[in-house]
Design a protein around this motif. Sequence first.
Motif, PDB file in Angstrom:
ATOM      1  N   GLY A  79       0.807  -1.215   0.000  1.00 58.62           N
ATOM      2  CA  GLY A  79       0.000   0.000   0.000  1.00 58.62           C
ATOM      3  C   GLY A  79       0.836   1.258   0.000  1.00 58.62           C
ATOM      4  O   GLY A  79       1.718   1.426   0.843  1.00 58.62           O
ATOM      5  N   ASP A  80       0.578   2.158  -0.948  1.00 57.28           N
ATOM      6  CA  ASP A  80       1.313   3.414  -1.135  1.00 57.28           C
ATOM      7  C   ASP A  80       2.784   3.192  -1.474  1.00 57.28           C
ATOM      8  O   ASP A  80       3.577   4.129  -1.468  1.00 57.28           O
ATOM      9  N   VAL A  81       3.154   1.951  -1.761  1.00 62.56           N
ATOM     10  CA  VAL A  81       4.483   1.626  -2.266  1.00 62.56           C
ATOM     11  C   VAL A  81       4.351   1.100  -3.686  1.00 62.56           C
ATOM     12  O   VAL A  81       4.934   1.623  -4.626  1.00 62.56           O
TER      13      VAL A  81
ATOM     14  N   ASP B  76       5.959   2.417   3.535  1.00 60.94           N
ATOM     15  CA  ASP B  76       5.562   3.820   3.619  1.00 60.94           C
ATOM     16  C   ASP B  76       5.136   4.259   5.016  1.00 60.94           C
ATOM     17  O   ASP B  76       4.964   5.454   5.258  1.00 60.94           O
ATOM     18  N   GLU B  77       4.953   3.316   5.952  1.00 60.86           N
ATOM     19  CA  GLU B  77       4.457   3.678   7.271  1.00 60.86           C
ATOM     20  C   GLU B  77       5.592   3.697   8.296  1.00 60.86           C
ATOM     21  O   GLU B  77       6.227   2.661   8.542  1.00 60.86           O
ATOM     22  N   PRO B  78       5.837   4.864   8.923  1.00 60.29           N
ATOM     23  CA  PRO B  78       6.931   4.953   9.902  1.00 60.29           C
ATOM     24  C   PRO B  78       6.815   3.954  11.043  1.00 60.29           C
ATOM     25  O   PRO B  78       7.832   3.379  11.464  1.00 60.29           O
ATOM     26  N   TYR B  79       5.604   3.722  11.534  1.00 61.90           N
ATOM     27  CA  TYR B  79       5.433   2.807  12.663  1.00 61.90           C
ATOM     28  C   TYR B  79       5.415   1.355  12.205  1.00 61.90           C
ATOM     29  O   TYR B  79       6.239   0.540  12.626  1.00 61.90           O
ATOM     30  N   TYR B  80       4.472   1.017  11.332  1.00 67.83           N
ATOM     31  CA  TYR B  80       4.294  -0.382  10.953  1.00 67.83           C
ATOM     32  C   TYR B  80       5.478  -0.931  10.160  1.00 67.83           C
ATOM     33  O   TYR B  80       5.927  -2.066  10.402  1.00 67.83           O
ATOM     34  N   ASP B  81       5.996  -0.146   9.231  1.00 74.43           N
ATOM     35  CA  ASP B  81       7.065  -0.636   8.356  1.00 74.43           C
ATOM     36  C   ASP B  81       8.466  -0.369   8.911  1.00 74.43           C
ATOM     37  O   ASP B  81       9.275  -1.294   9.046  1.00 74.43           O
TER      38      ASP B  81
ATOM     39  N   SER C  76      15.851  -0.672   6.449  1.00 77.18           N
ATOM     40  CA  SER C  76      14.595  -0.234   5.840  1.00 77.18           C
ATOM     41  C   SER C  76      14.783   0.993   4.962  1.00 77.18           C
ATOM     42  O   SER C  76      15.720   1.779   5.130  1.00 77.18           O
ATOM     43  N   VAL C  77      13.846   1.131   4.024  1.00 78.88           N
ATOM     44  CA  VAL C  77      13.755   2.311   3.156  1.00 78.88           C
ATOM     45  C   VAL C  77      12.339   2.855   3.286  1.00 78.88           C
ATOM     46  O   VAL C  77      11.360   2.115   3.114  1.00 78.88           O
ATOM     47  N   TRP C  78      12.242   4.138   3.599  1.00 74.11           N
ATOM     48  CA  TRP C  78      10.938   4.788   3.749  1.00 74.11           C
ATOM     49  C   TRP C  78      10.517   5.386   2.410  1.00 74.11           C
ATOM     50  O   TRP C  78      11.228   6.216   1.843  1.00 74.11           O
ATOM     51  N   VAL C  79       9.359   4.973   1.913  1.00 75.89           N
ATOM     52  CA  VAL C  79       8.790   5.556   0.699  1.00 75.89           C
ATOM     53  C   VAL C  79       7.867   6.697   1.131  1.00 75.89           C
ATOM     54  O   VAL C  79       6.767   6.476   1.632  1.00 75.89           O
ATOM     55  N   ASN C  80       8.324   7.907   0.929  1.00 74.37           N
ATOM     56  CA  ASN C  80       7.606   9.099   1.391  1.00 74.37           C
ATOM     57  C   ASN C  80       7.133   9.895   0.167  1.00 74.37           C
ATOM     58  O   ASN C  80       7.763  10.869  -0.243  1.00 74.37           O
TER      59      ASN C  80
ATOM     60  N   THR D  14      11.184   9.172  -2.575  1.00 72.15           N
ATOM     61  CA  THR D  14       9.864   9.731  -2.862  1.00 72.15           C
ATOM     62  C   THR D  14       9.124   8.945  -3.937  1.00 72.15           C
ATOM     63  O   THR D  14       7.930   9.137  -4.128  1.00 72.15           O
ATOM     64  N   THR D  15       9.829   8.075  -4.634  1.00 70.27           N
ATOM     65  CA  THR D  15       9.238   7.244  -5.675  1.00 70.27           C
ATOM     66  C   THR D  15      10.077   5.983  -5.820  1.00 70.27           C
ATOM     67  O   THR D  15      11.277   5.992  -5.509  1.00 70.27           O
ATOM     68  N   LEU D  16       9.476   4.916  -6.286  1.00 74.07           N
ATOM     69  CA  LEU D  16      10.228   3.675  -6.460  1.00 74.07           C
ATOM     70  C   LEU D  16      11.334   3.803  -7.495  1.00 74.07           C
ATOM     71  O   LEU D  16      12.275   3.001  -7.503  1.00 74.07           O
ATOM     72  N   GLU D  17      11.270   4.802  -8.351  1.00 75.96           N
ATOM     73  CA  GLU D  17      12.326   4.992  -9.343  1.00 75.96           C
ATOM     74  C   GLU D  17      13.678   5.221  -8.682  1.00 75.96           C
ATOM     75  O   GLU D  17      14.727   4.937  -9.267  1.00 75.96           O
ATOM     76  N   GLU D  18      13.677   5.725  -7.449  1.00 72.37           N
ATOM     77  CA  GLU D  18      14.921   5.961  -6.718  1.00 72.37           C
ATOM     78  C   GLU D  18      15.432   4.705  -6.019  1.00 72.37           C
ATOM     79  O   GLU D  18      16.573   4.675  -5.539  1.00 72.37           O
ATOM     80  N   LEU D  19      14.610   3.674  -5.945  1.00 72.62           N
ATOM     81  CA  LEU D  19      14.946   2.513  -5.123  1.00 72.62           C
ATOM     82  C   LEU D  19      16.145   1.708  -5.626  1.00 72.62           C
ATOM     83  O   LEU D  19      16.984   1.296  -4.800  1.00 72.62           O
ATOM     84  N   PRO D  20      16.307   1.435  -6.911  1.00 68.74           N
ATOM     85  CA  PRO D  20      17.466   0.640  -7.334  1.00 68.74           C
ATOM     86  C   PRO D  20      18.799   1.233  -6.889  1.00 68.74           C
ATOM     87  O   PRO D  20      19.683   0.506  -6.401  1.00 68.74           O
ATOM     88  N   ALA D  21      18.950   2.547  -7.027  1.00 66.18           N
ATOM     89  CA  ALA D  21      20.211   3.181  -6.631  1.00 66.18           C
ATOM     90  C   ALA D  21      20.408   3.124  -5.122  1.00 66.18           C
ATOM     91  O   ALA D  21      21.525   2.885  -4.635  1.00 66.18           O
TER      92      ALA D  21
END
Length: 222
Positions: free
Chosen positions: A4-6, A169-174, A185-189, A207-214
């Motif tokens: 969700g939201d990821v 995307d959730e600071p507490y749960y994730d 962890s990586v926060w998707v904000n 801020t987007t999954l496009e940044e995740l590979p790097a």
Amino acid sequence: MDTGDVVVVSGSYGAGHDAAEDALARDLRTTGRVVRRLDVVDELPWGTGRLLRWAYFTQLRLAALRELCVRYDYPVALADTGIEAFLEARSTVELFAEVDAVLRELGARFRLAALTNGNTDLARAGVSGYFEFALSPAETGVSKPDPRMFEAMLARAEVPAGAVVHVGDEPYYDIEGAHRANVRSVWVNRNAREWPTEYRRAHAEITTLEELPAVLAQLTGG
């Protein structure tokens, strides 16, 4: 990875939820009014209600629907029909535009697993093919941020905590949940949210999954 939201636009969950409740309402009716699942949720024994509410939402809904069927003299099997209609509508979701390209790229480099507190059927939603496996409270009996949910993922993958990066995307749960399991962890904000100071920060923020590979390349050295 959370969904969700990821991977899935959370707003589409709401639309699916509304459609699902409409489907249930067509199946469960009393004289002169529609019976909704919320009519009985608060009347469930709290010991059972609390367990189901936090461990597996689908079982909570099913228990409520069965209670309604008994109360209003409907066949109890109708509850299962209603839940099937609910899950079908609930799993009709919208994916973020970058999801396909990014998850295909990551899948060629890493093992991917979905770890969600929700009840969306990932196969019906069209995203199960990106992941080696998926875990939800239905399988684990617990929900994030309980570290046992992360530990169930580690056991299923047969890897140590240090080999995993959780994306959510959730600071507490994730993020806090990952910390409790000694997982990076990586926060998707996506919406420029302020970080809640009561929780430990993620190892990286995007801020987007496009940044995740790097980011994963930096965190894993690969």
